[in-house]
Enzyme design. Structure first.
Site, PDB file in Angstrom:
ATOM      1  CD  GLN A 136      38.915  28.520  41.827  1.00 29.30           C
ATOM      2  OE1 GLN A 136      38.180  29.193  41.212  1.00 29.30           O
ATOM      3  NE2 GLN A 136      39.070  27.697  43.321  1.00 29.30           N
ATOM      4  CG  HIS A 192      42.602  28.531  37.413  1.00 25.47           C
ATOM      5  ND1 HIS A 192      41.819  28.446  38.318  1.00 25.47           N
ATOM      6  CD2 HIS A 192      40.986  27.606  35.749  1.00 25.47           C
ATOM      7  CE1 HIS A 192      40.767  29.563  38.496  1.00 25.47           C
ATOM      8  NE2 HIS A 192      39.733  27.992  36.551  1.00 25.47           N
ATOM      9  CB  CYS A 246      57.785  28.760  14.984  1.00 30.27           C
ATOM     10  SG  CYS A 246      56.483  28.790  16.690  1.00 30.27           S
TER      11      CYS A 246
HETATM   12  N1  APR Z   1      43.059  29.926  54.401  1.00 29.26           N
HETATM   13  C1  APR Z   1      41.921  30.057  54.044  1.00 29.26           C
HETATM   14  N2  APR Z   1      40.835  30.865  53.193  1.00 29.26           N
HETATM   15  C2  APR Z   1      41.680  32.544  53.327  1.00 29.26           C
HETATM   16  C3  APR Z   1      42.763  32.834  53.848  1.00 29.26           C
HETATM   17  C4  APR Z   1      43.137  31.312  54.185  1.00 29.26           C
HETATM   18  N3  APR Z   1      44.454  32.246  55.166  1.00 29.26           N
HETATM   19  N4  APR Z   1      43.240  34.294  53.285  1.00 29.26           N
HETATM   20  C5  APR Z   1      41.736  34.457  52.375  1.00 29.26           C
HETATM   21  N5  APR Z   1      41.617  32.700  52.441  1.00 29.26           N
HETATM   22  C6  APR Z   1      40.576  33.050  51.177  1.00 29.26           C
HETATM   23  C7  APR Z   1      39.534  34.726  50.689  1.00 29.26           C
HETATM   24  O1  APR Z   1      38.937  34.917  51.724  1.00 29.26           O
HETATM   25  C8  APR Z   1      38.909  34.697  50.657  1.00 29.26           C
HETATM   26  O2  APR Z   1      37.507  34.233  49.965  1.00 29.26           O
HETATM   27  O3  APR Z   1      40.537  32.591  49.745  1.00 29.26           O
HETATM   28  C9  APR Z   1      39.870  33.503  49.120  1.00 29.26           C
HETATM   29  C10 APR Z   1      40.935  33.613  47.845  1.00 29.26           C
HETATM   30  O4  APR Z   1      39.643  33.924  47.007  1.00 29.26           O
HETATM   31  P1  APR Z   1      40.456  34.583  45.481  1.00 29.26           P
HETATM   32  O5  APR Z   1      42.048  36.291  45.862  1.00 29.26           O
HETATM   33  O6  APR Z   1      38.937  35.128  44.733  1.00 29.26           O
HETATM   34  O7  APR Z   1      40.902  33.069  45.112  1.00 29.26           O
HETATM   35  P2  APR Z   1      40.167  32.316  44.171  1.00 29.26           P
HETATM   36  O8  APR Z   1      38.498  31.979  44.547  1.00 29.26           O
HETATM   37  O9  APR Z   1      41.296  31.409  43.544  1.00 29.26           O
HETATM   38  O10 APR Z   1      40.120  33.236  42.793  1.00 29.26           O
HETATM   39  C11 APR Z   1      40.223  32.232  41.788  1.00 29.26           C
HETATM   40  O11 APR Z   1      40.576  33.654  39.508  1.00 29.26           O
HETATM   41  O12 APR Z   1      42.085  35.494  38.786  1.00 29.26           O
HETATM   42  C12 APR Z   1      41.803  34.258  38.607  1.00 29.26           C
HETATM   43  O13 APR Z   1      42.969  32.608  38.003  1.00 29.26           O
HETATM   44  C13 APR Z   1      42.544  32.926  39.197  1.00 29.26           C
HETATM   45  O14 APR Z   1      42.336  30.345  40.555  1.00 29.26           O
HETATM   46  C14 APR Z   1      42.038  31.832  40.660  1.00 29.26           C
HETATM   47  C15 APR Z   1      40.639  32.255  40.288  1.00 29.26           C
END
Ligand code: APR
Length: 254
Positions: free
Chosen positions: A103, A121, A153
């Site tokens: 993502q 994405h 454009c």
């Molecule tokens: N290792 C693994 N996971 C981790 C770490 C780490 N060191 N640090 C944080 N996390 C976890 C968090 O606990 C959380 O569950 O990563 C996750 C991040 O979640 P989000 O910030 O919501 O990211 P994501 O799930 O990729 O978001 C999806 O949201 O804004 C949109 O397009 C954007 O692709 C993104 C989508």
């Protein structure tokens, strides 16, 4: 779901699996210094996600572009893949991993050497014009003057990653559905499972019989819903431990 640190079982599953897919989110890049979107230090705790809403962006490019440049270009600029990205790239070479569906738009899987990557994405590496078919990979050049405009454009250029309200790139969608249709093992790494339709992919894999391994320091929307093995911890640390276990198991089998 009790916490399951059974690395040995997961290592055995990885060695036996004929097709393994990694589904990654922002969490896999946190150890590279890129904050996640949600949870501790999340980008959306400090910035209004409105800047990535397509209609708002198109009506307010002078407001949105400086923030987008700061968040997704200046800040990404010097970031490098971490151990988690590098281990997934090596597992692809060792035929332990078939494809990474990410993502993320930070390009770190490619920089780590992964060849088979689906960017669900899109990517920050390209700018596109929504009015004509112009696109460019010379983002540094075009971002010298904001908002960047199309040389054909004069319309405002947009990063080639998916904004809220935008569809998923067709090819990425098709490749992701194909991957989830017959994967035997799905590694969910660093995603909260908050954003649709990306967050539906693990349910498709589960319905098709995949075993689900989740790596995350915190429980996510998946942990109590479809995760079979929850390895609680940071992606880099957990994958290093799994990698060690896999090579230990391979030595035992020799
Ligand atoms: N290792 C693994 N996971 C981790 C770490 C780490 N060191 N640090 C944080 N996390 C976890 C968090 O606990 C959380 O569950 O990563 C996750 C991040 O979640 P989000 O910030 O919501 O990211 P994501 O799930 O990729 O978001 C999806 O949201 O804004 C949109 O397009 C954007 O692709 C993104 C989508």
């Amino acid at each position: 779901m009790e916490v399951n640190h059974d690395f040995k079982t997961v290592a055995t599953l990885l060695l036996k699996s004929k097709k393994t897919v990694a589904f990654t989110g922002a969490g896999i890049s946190v150890e590279s210094g890129i904050p996640p979107f949600r949870g501790n230090g999340g980008i959306w705790n400090q910035y209004d996600p409105k800047i990535l809403e397509l209609d708002f962006f198109m009506q307010n490019p002078h407001h949105c572009w400086p923030l987008i440049k700061t968040l997704f270009y200046d800040f990404f600029d010097d970031k490098q893949p971490n151990a988690a990205h590098r281990i997934l790239a090596r597992w692809e070479k060792e035929q332990l991993l078939t494809v990474v569906i990410t993502q993320n738009i930070d390009h770190l899987h490619h920089l780590a050497g992964s060849k088979n990557v689906v960017e669900f994405h899109g990517t920050s590496q390209r700018l596109v014009c929504l009015e004509c078919d112009f696109f460019t990979e010379d983002t540094p050049g075009y971002l010298l003057k904001l908002p960047p405009t199309c040389p054909n454009c004069r319309s405002v250029l947009k990063p080639d990653f998916v904004f809220f309200g935008e569809g998923i790139p067709r090819e990425a969608y098709v490749r992701s559905m194909e991957a989830m249709a017959d994967t035997q093992l799905l590694l969910i790494i660093g995603t909260s499972g908050e954003v649709s339709p990306a967050n539906q992919l693990p349910y498709i894999a589960k319905r098709n019989g995949a075993a689900i391994v989740e790596i995350n320091p915190e429980p996510s929307n998946y942990t109590n819903a479809l995760t079979d093995f929850y390895l609680q911890g940071k992606a880099g640390e957990i994958l290093l431990e799994l990698d060690r276990m896999i090579h230990h198991e391979q030595q035992l089998q020799q």
